[in-house]
Design an enzyme around this catalytic site. Sequence first.
Site, short mmCIF file in Angstrom:
data_model
loop_
_atom_site.label_atom_id
_atom_site.label_comp_id
_atom_site.label_asym_id
_atom_site.label_seq_id
_atom_site.Cartn_x
_atom_site.Cartn_y
_atom_site.Cartn_z
N TRP A 1 41.35 42.72 39.71
CA TRP A 1 42.80 42.48 39.89
C TRP A 1 43.61 43.32 38.93
CZ3 TRP A 1 43.51 40.93 44.42
CH2 TRP A 1 42.63 40.03 45.02
N LYS B 1 45.75 28.88 43.14
CA LYS B 1 44.51 28.53 42.46
C LYS B 1 44.67 27.24 41.67
CE LYS B 1 43.80 33.36 42.43
NZ LYS B 1 42.73 33.46 43.41
N ASP C 1 49.15 38.64 34.20
CA ASP C 1 48.83 37.96 35.45
C ASP C 1 47.99 36.74 35.06
OD1 ASP C 1 47.64 37.04 37.77
OD2 ASP C 1 46.82 38.97 38.40
#
Length: 360
Positions: free
Chosen positions: A101, A195, A171
């Site tokens: 990511w 999540k 992030d």
Amino acid sequence: MSRVYNFSAGPAVLPEEVLKEAADEMLDYQGSGMSVMEMSHRSKVYDKIIKDAEADLRELMNIPDNYKVLFLQGGASQQFAMIPMNLMKNGVADYIVTGQWAKKAYQEAQKYGKVNCIASSADKTFSYIPDCSDLPVSEDADYVYICENNTIYGTKFKELPNTKGKTLVADVSSCFLSEPVDVTKYGVIYGGVQKNIGPAGVVIVIIREDLITEDVLPGTPTMLTYKTHADADSLYNTPPCYGIYICGKVFKWLKKRGGLAAMKEYNEKKAAILYNYLDQSKMFHGTVEPASRSLMNVPFVTGDKDLDAKFVKEAEAAGLVNLKGHRTVGGMRASIYNAMPIEGVEALVAFMKKFEEENL
Ligand SMILES: Cc1ncc(COP(=O)(O)O)c(C=O)c1O
């Protein structure tokens, strides 16, 4: 009704209490005669939902007044572009690449300016967090970027990098609200909520006010300009109304459970059950350096692909689902977010012990 223990990396398990409450309110939200899905985002009823959500999040994370909270769309991935478009005043940014990511964000940012990778753990398949105490931070960097919890590889920054005075952008998709944070250390904290917080479709961006300007890269769309959403309190256009409503319920659930300090304690207890077992198992092994272990995503392997597949299949039959590792890594991964009860981790470890006895 039968609920499984869902170890999915995201979209992921939500608190049962929250789902039940939402079910109760589905047809008639608090006497409004309609579902939250059906009401105007400009209505008084909805205004209270979004305002309460923001206030509860501010309280949970102790967000200072000089930070804006934005409820946006486009997934965490959209931020990979939105961040450079809005923050690259000098056209320079430094990235720490600790997984896929972070790498995607790093690659996307290259479309917009000069982007440096100042540290990486690619040399050991992203199984650790590099030492970030004295990195070659660029003099003119507009920001330093990290992915704080690496969902795929199961690593987490235990200490934030020394950015040498530059703005830190993080992030936190897969560790959002899993432990207390000092918001003042960041310029931007953002994450997809699917999540640890709510249903896919909402991205929360917590951004320091001085970073919200009209001075964005030429051609930046109105919808991708932070100022657009900050000025309109996340109601510039129709927001992901229902998703925000569920996030709000999760914030209340977290407050009721004692907030982020209590969550951290609970998450540490949960993760320790799994890691302690992995550390003494003769069959299963964790893939991450102990000092970098995530409390949220726990990858492990047997070292034998067929045995891994057998385990995943039999676990699923036993009601322990979504344990297959990321397609790029293989093996197994248990995501044990806030809403995963300790009983779920205990059931997983009991099943692993039994599997080990039967198959070793
Ligand atoms: C840490 C992290 N960042 C970004 C993403 C991408 O999120 P999205 O699918 O919302 O774009 C994920 C996703 O799964 C993730 O785990």
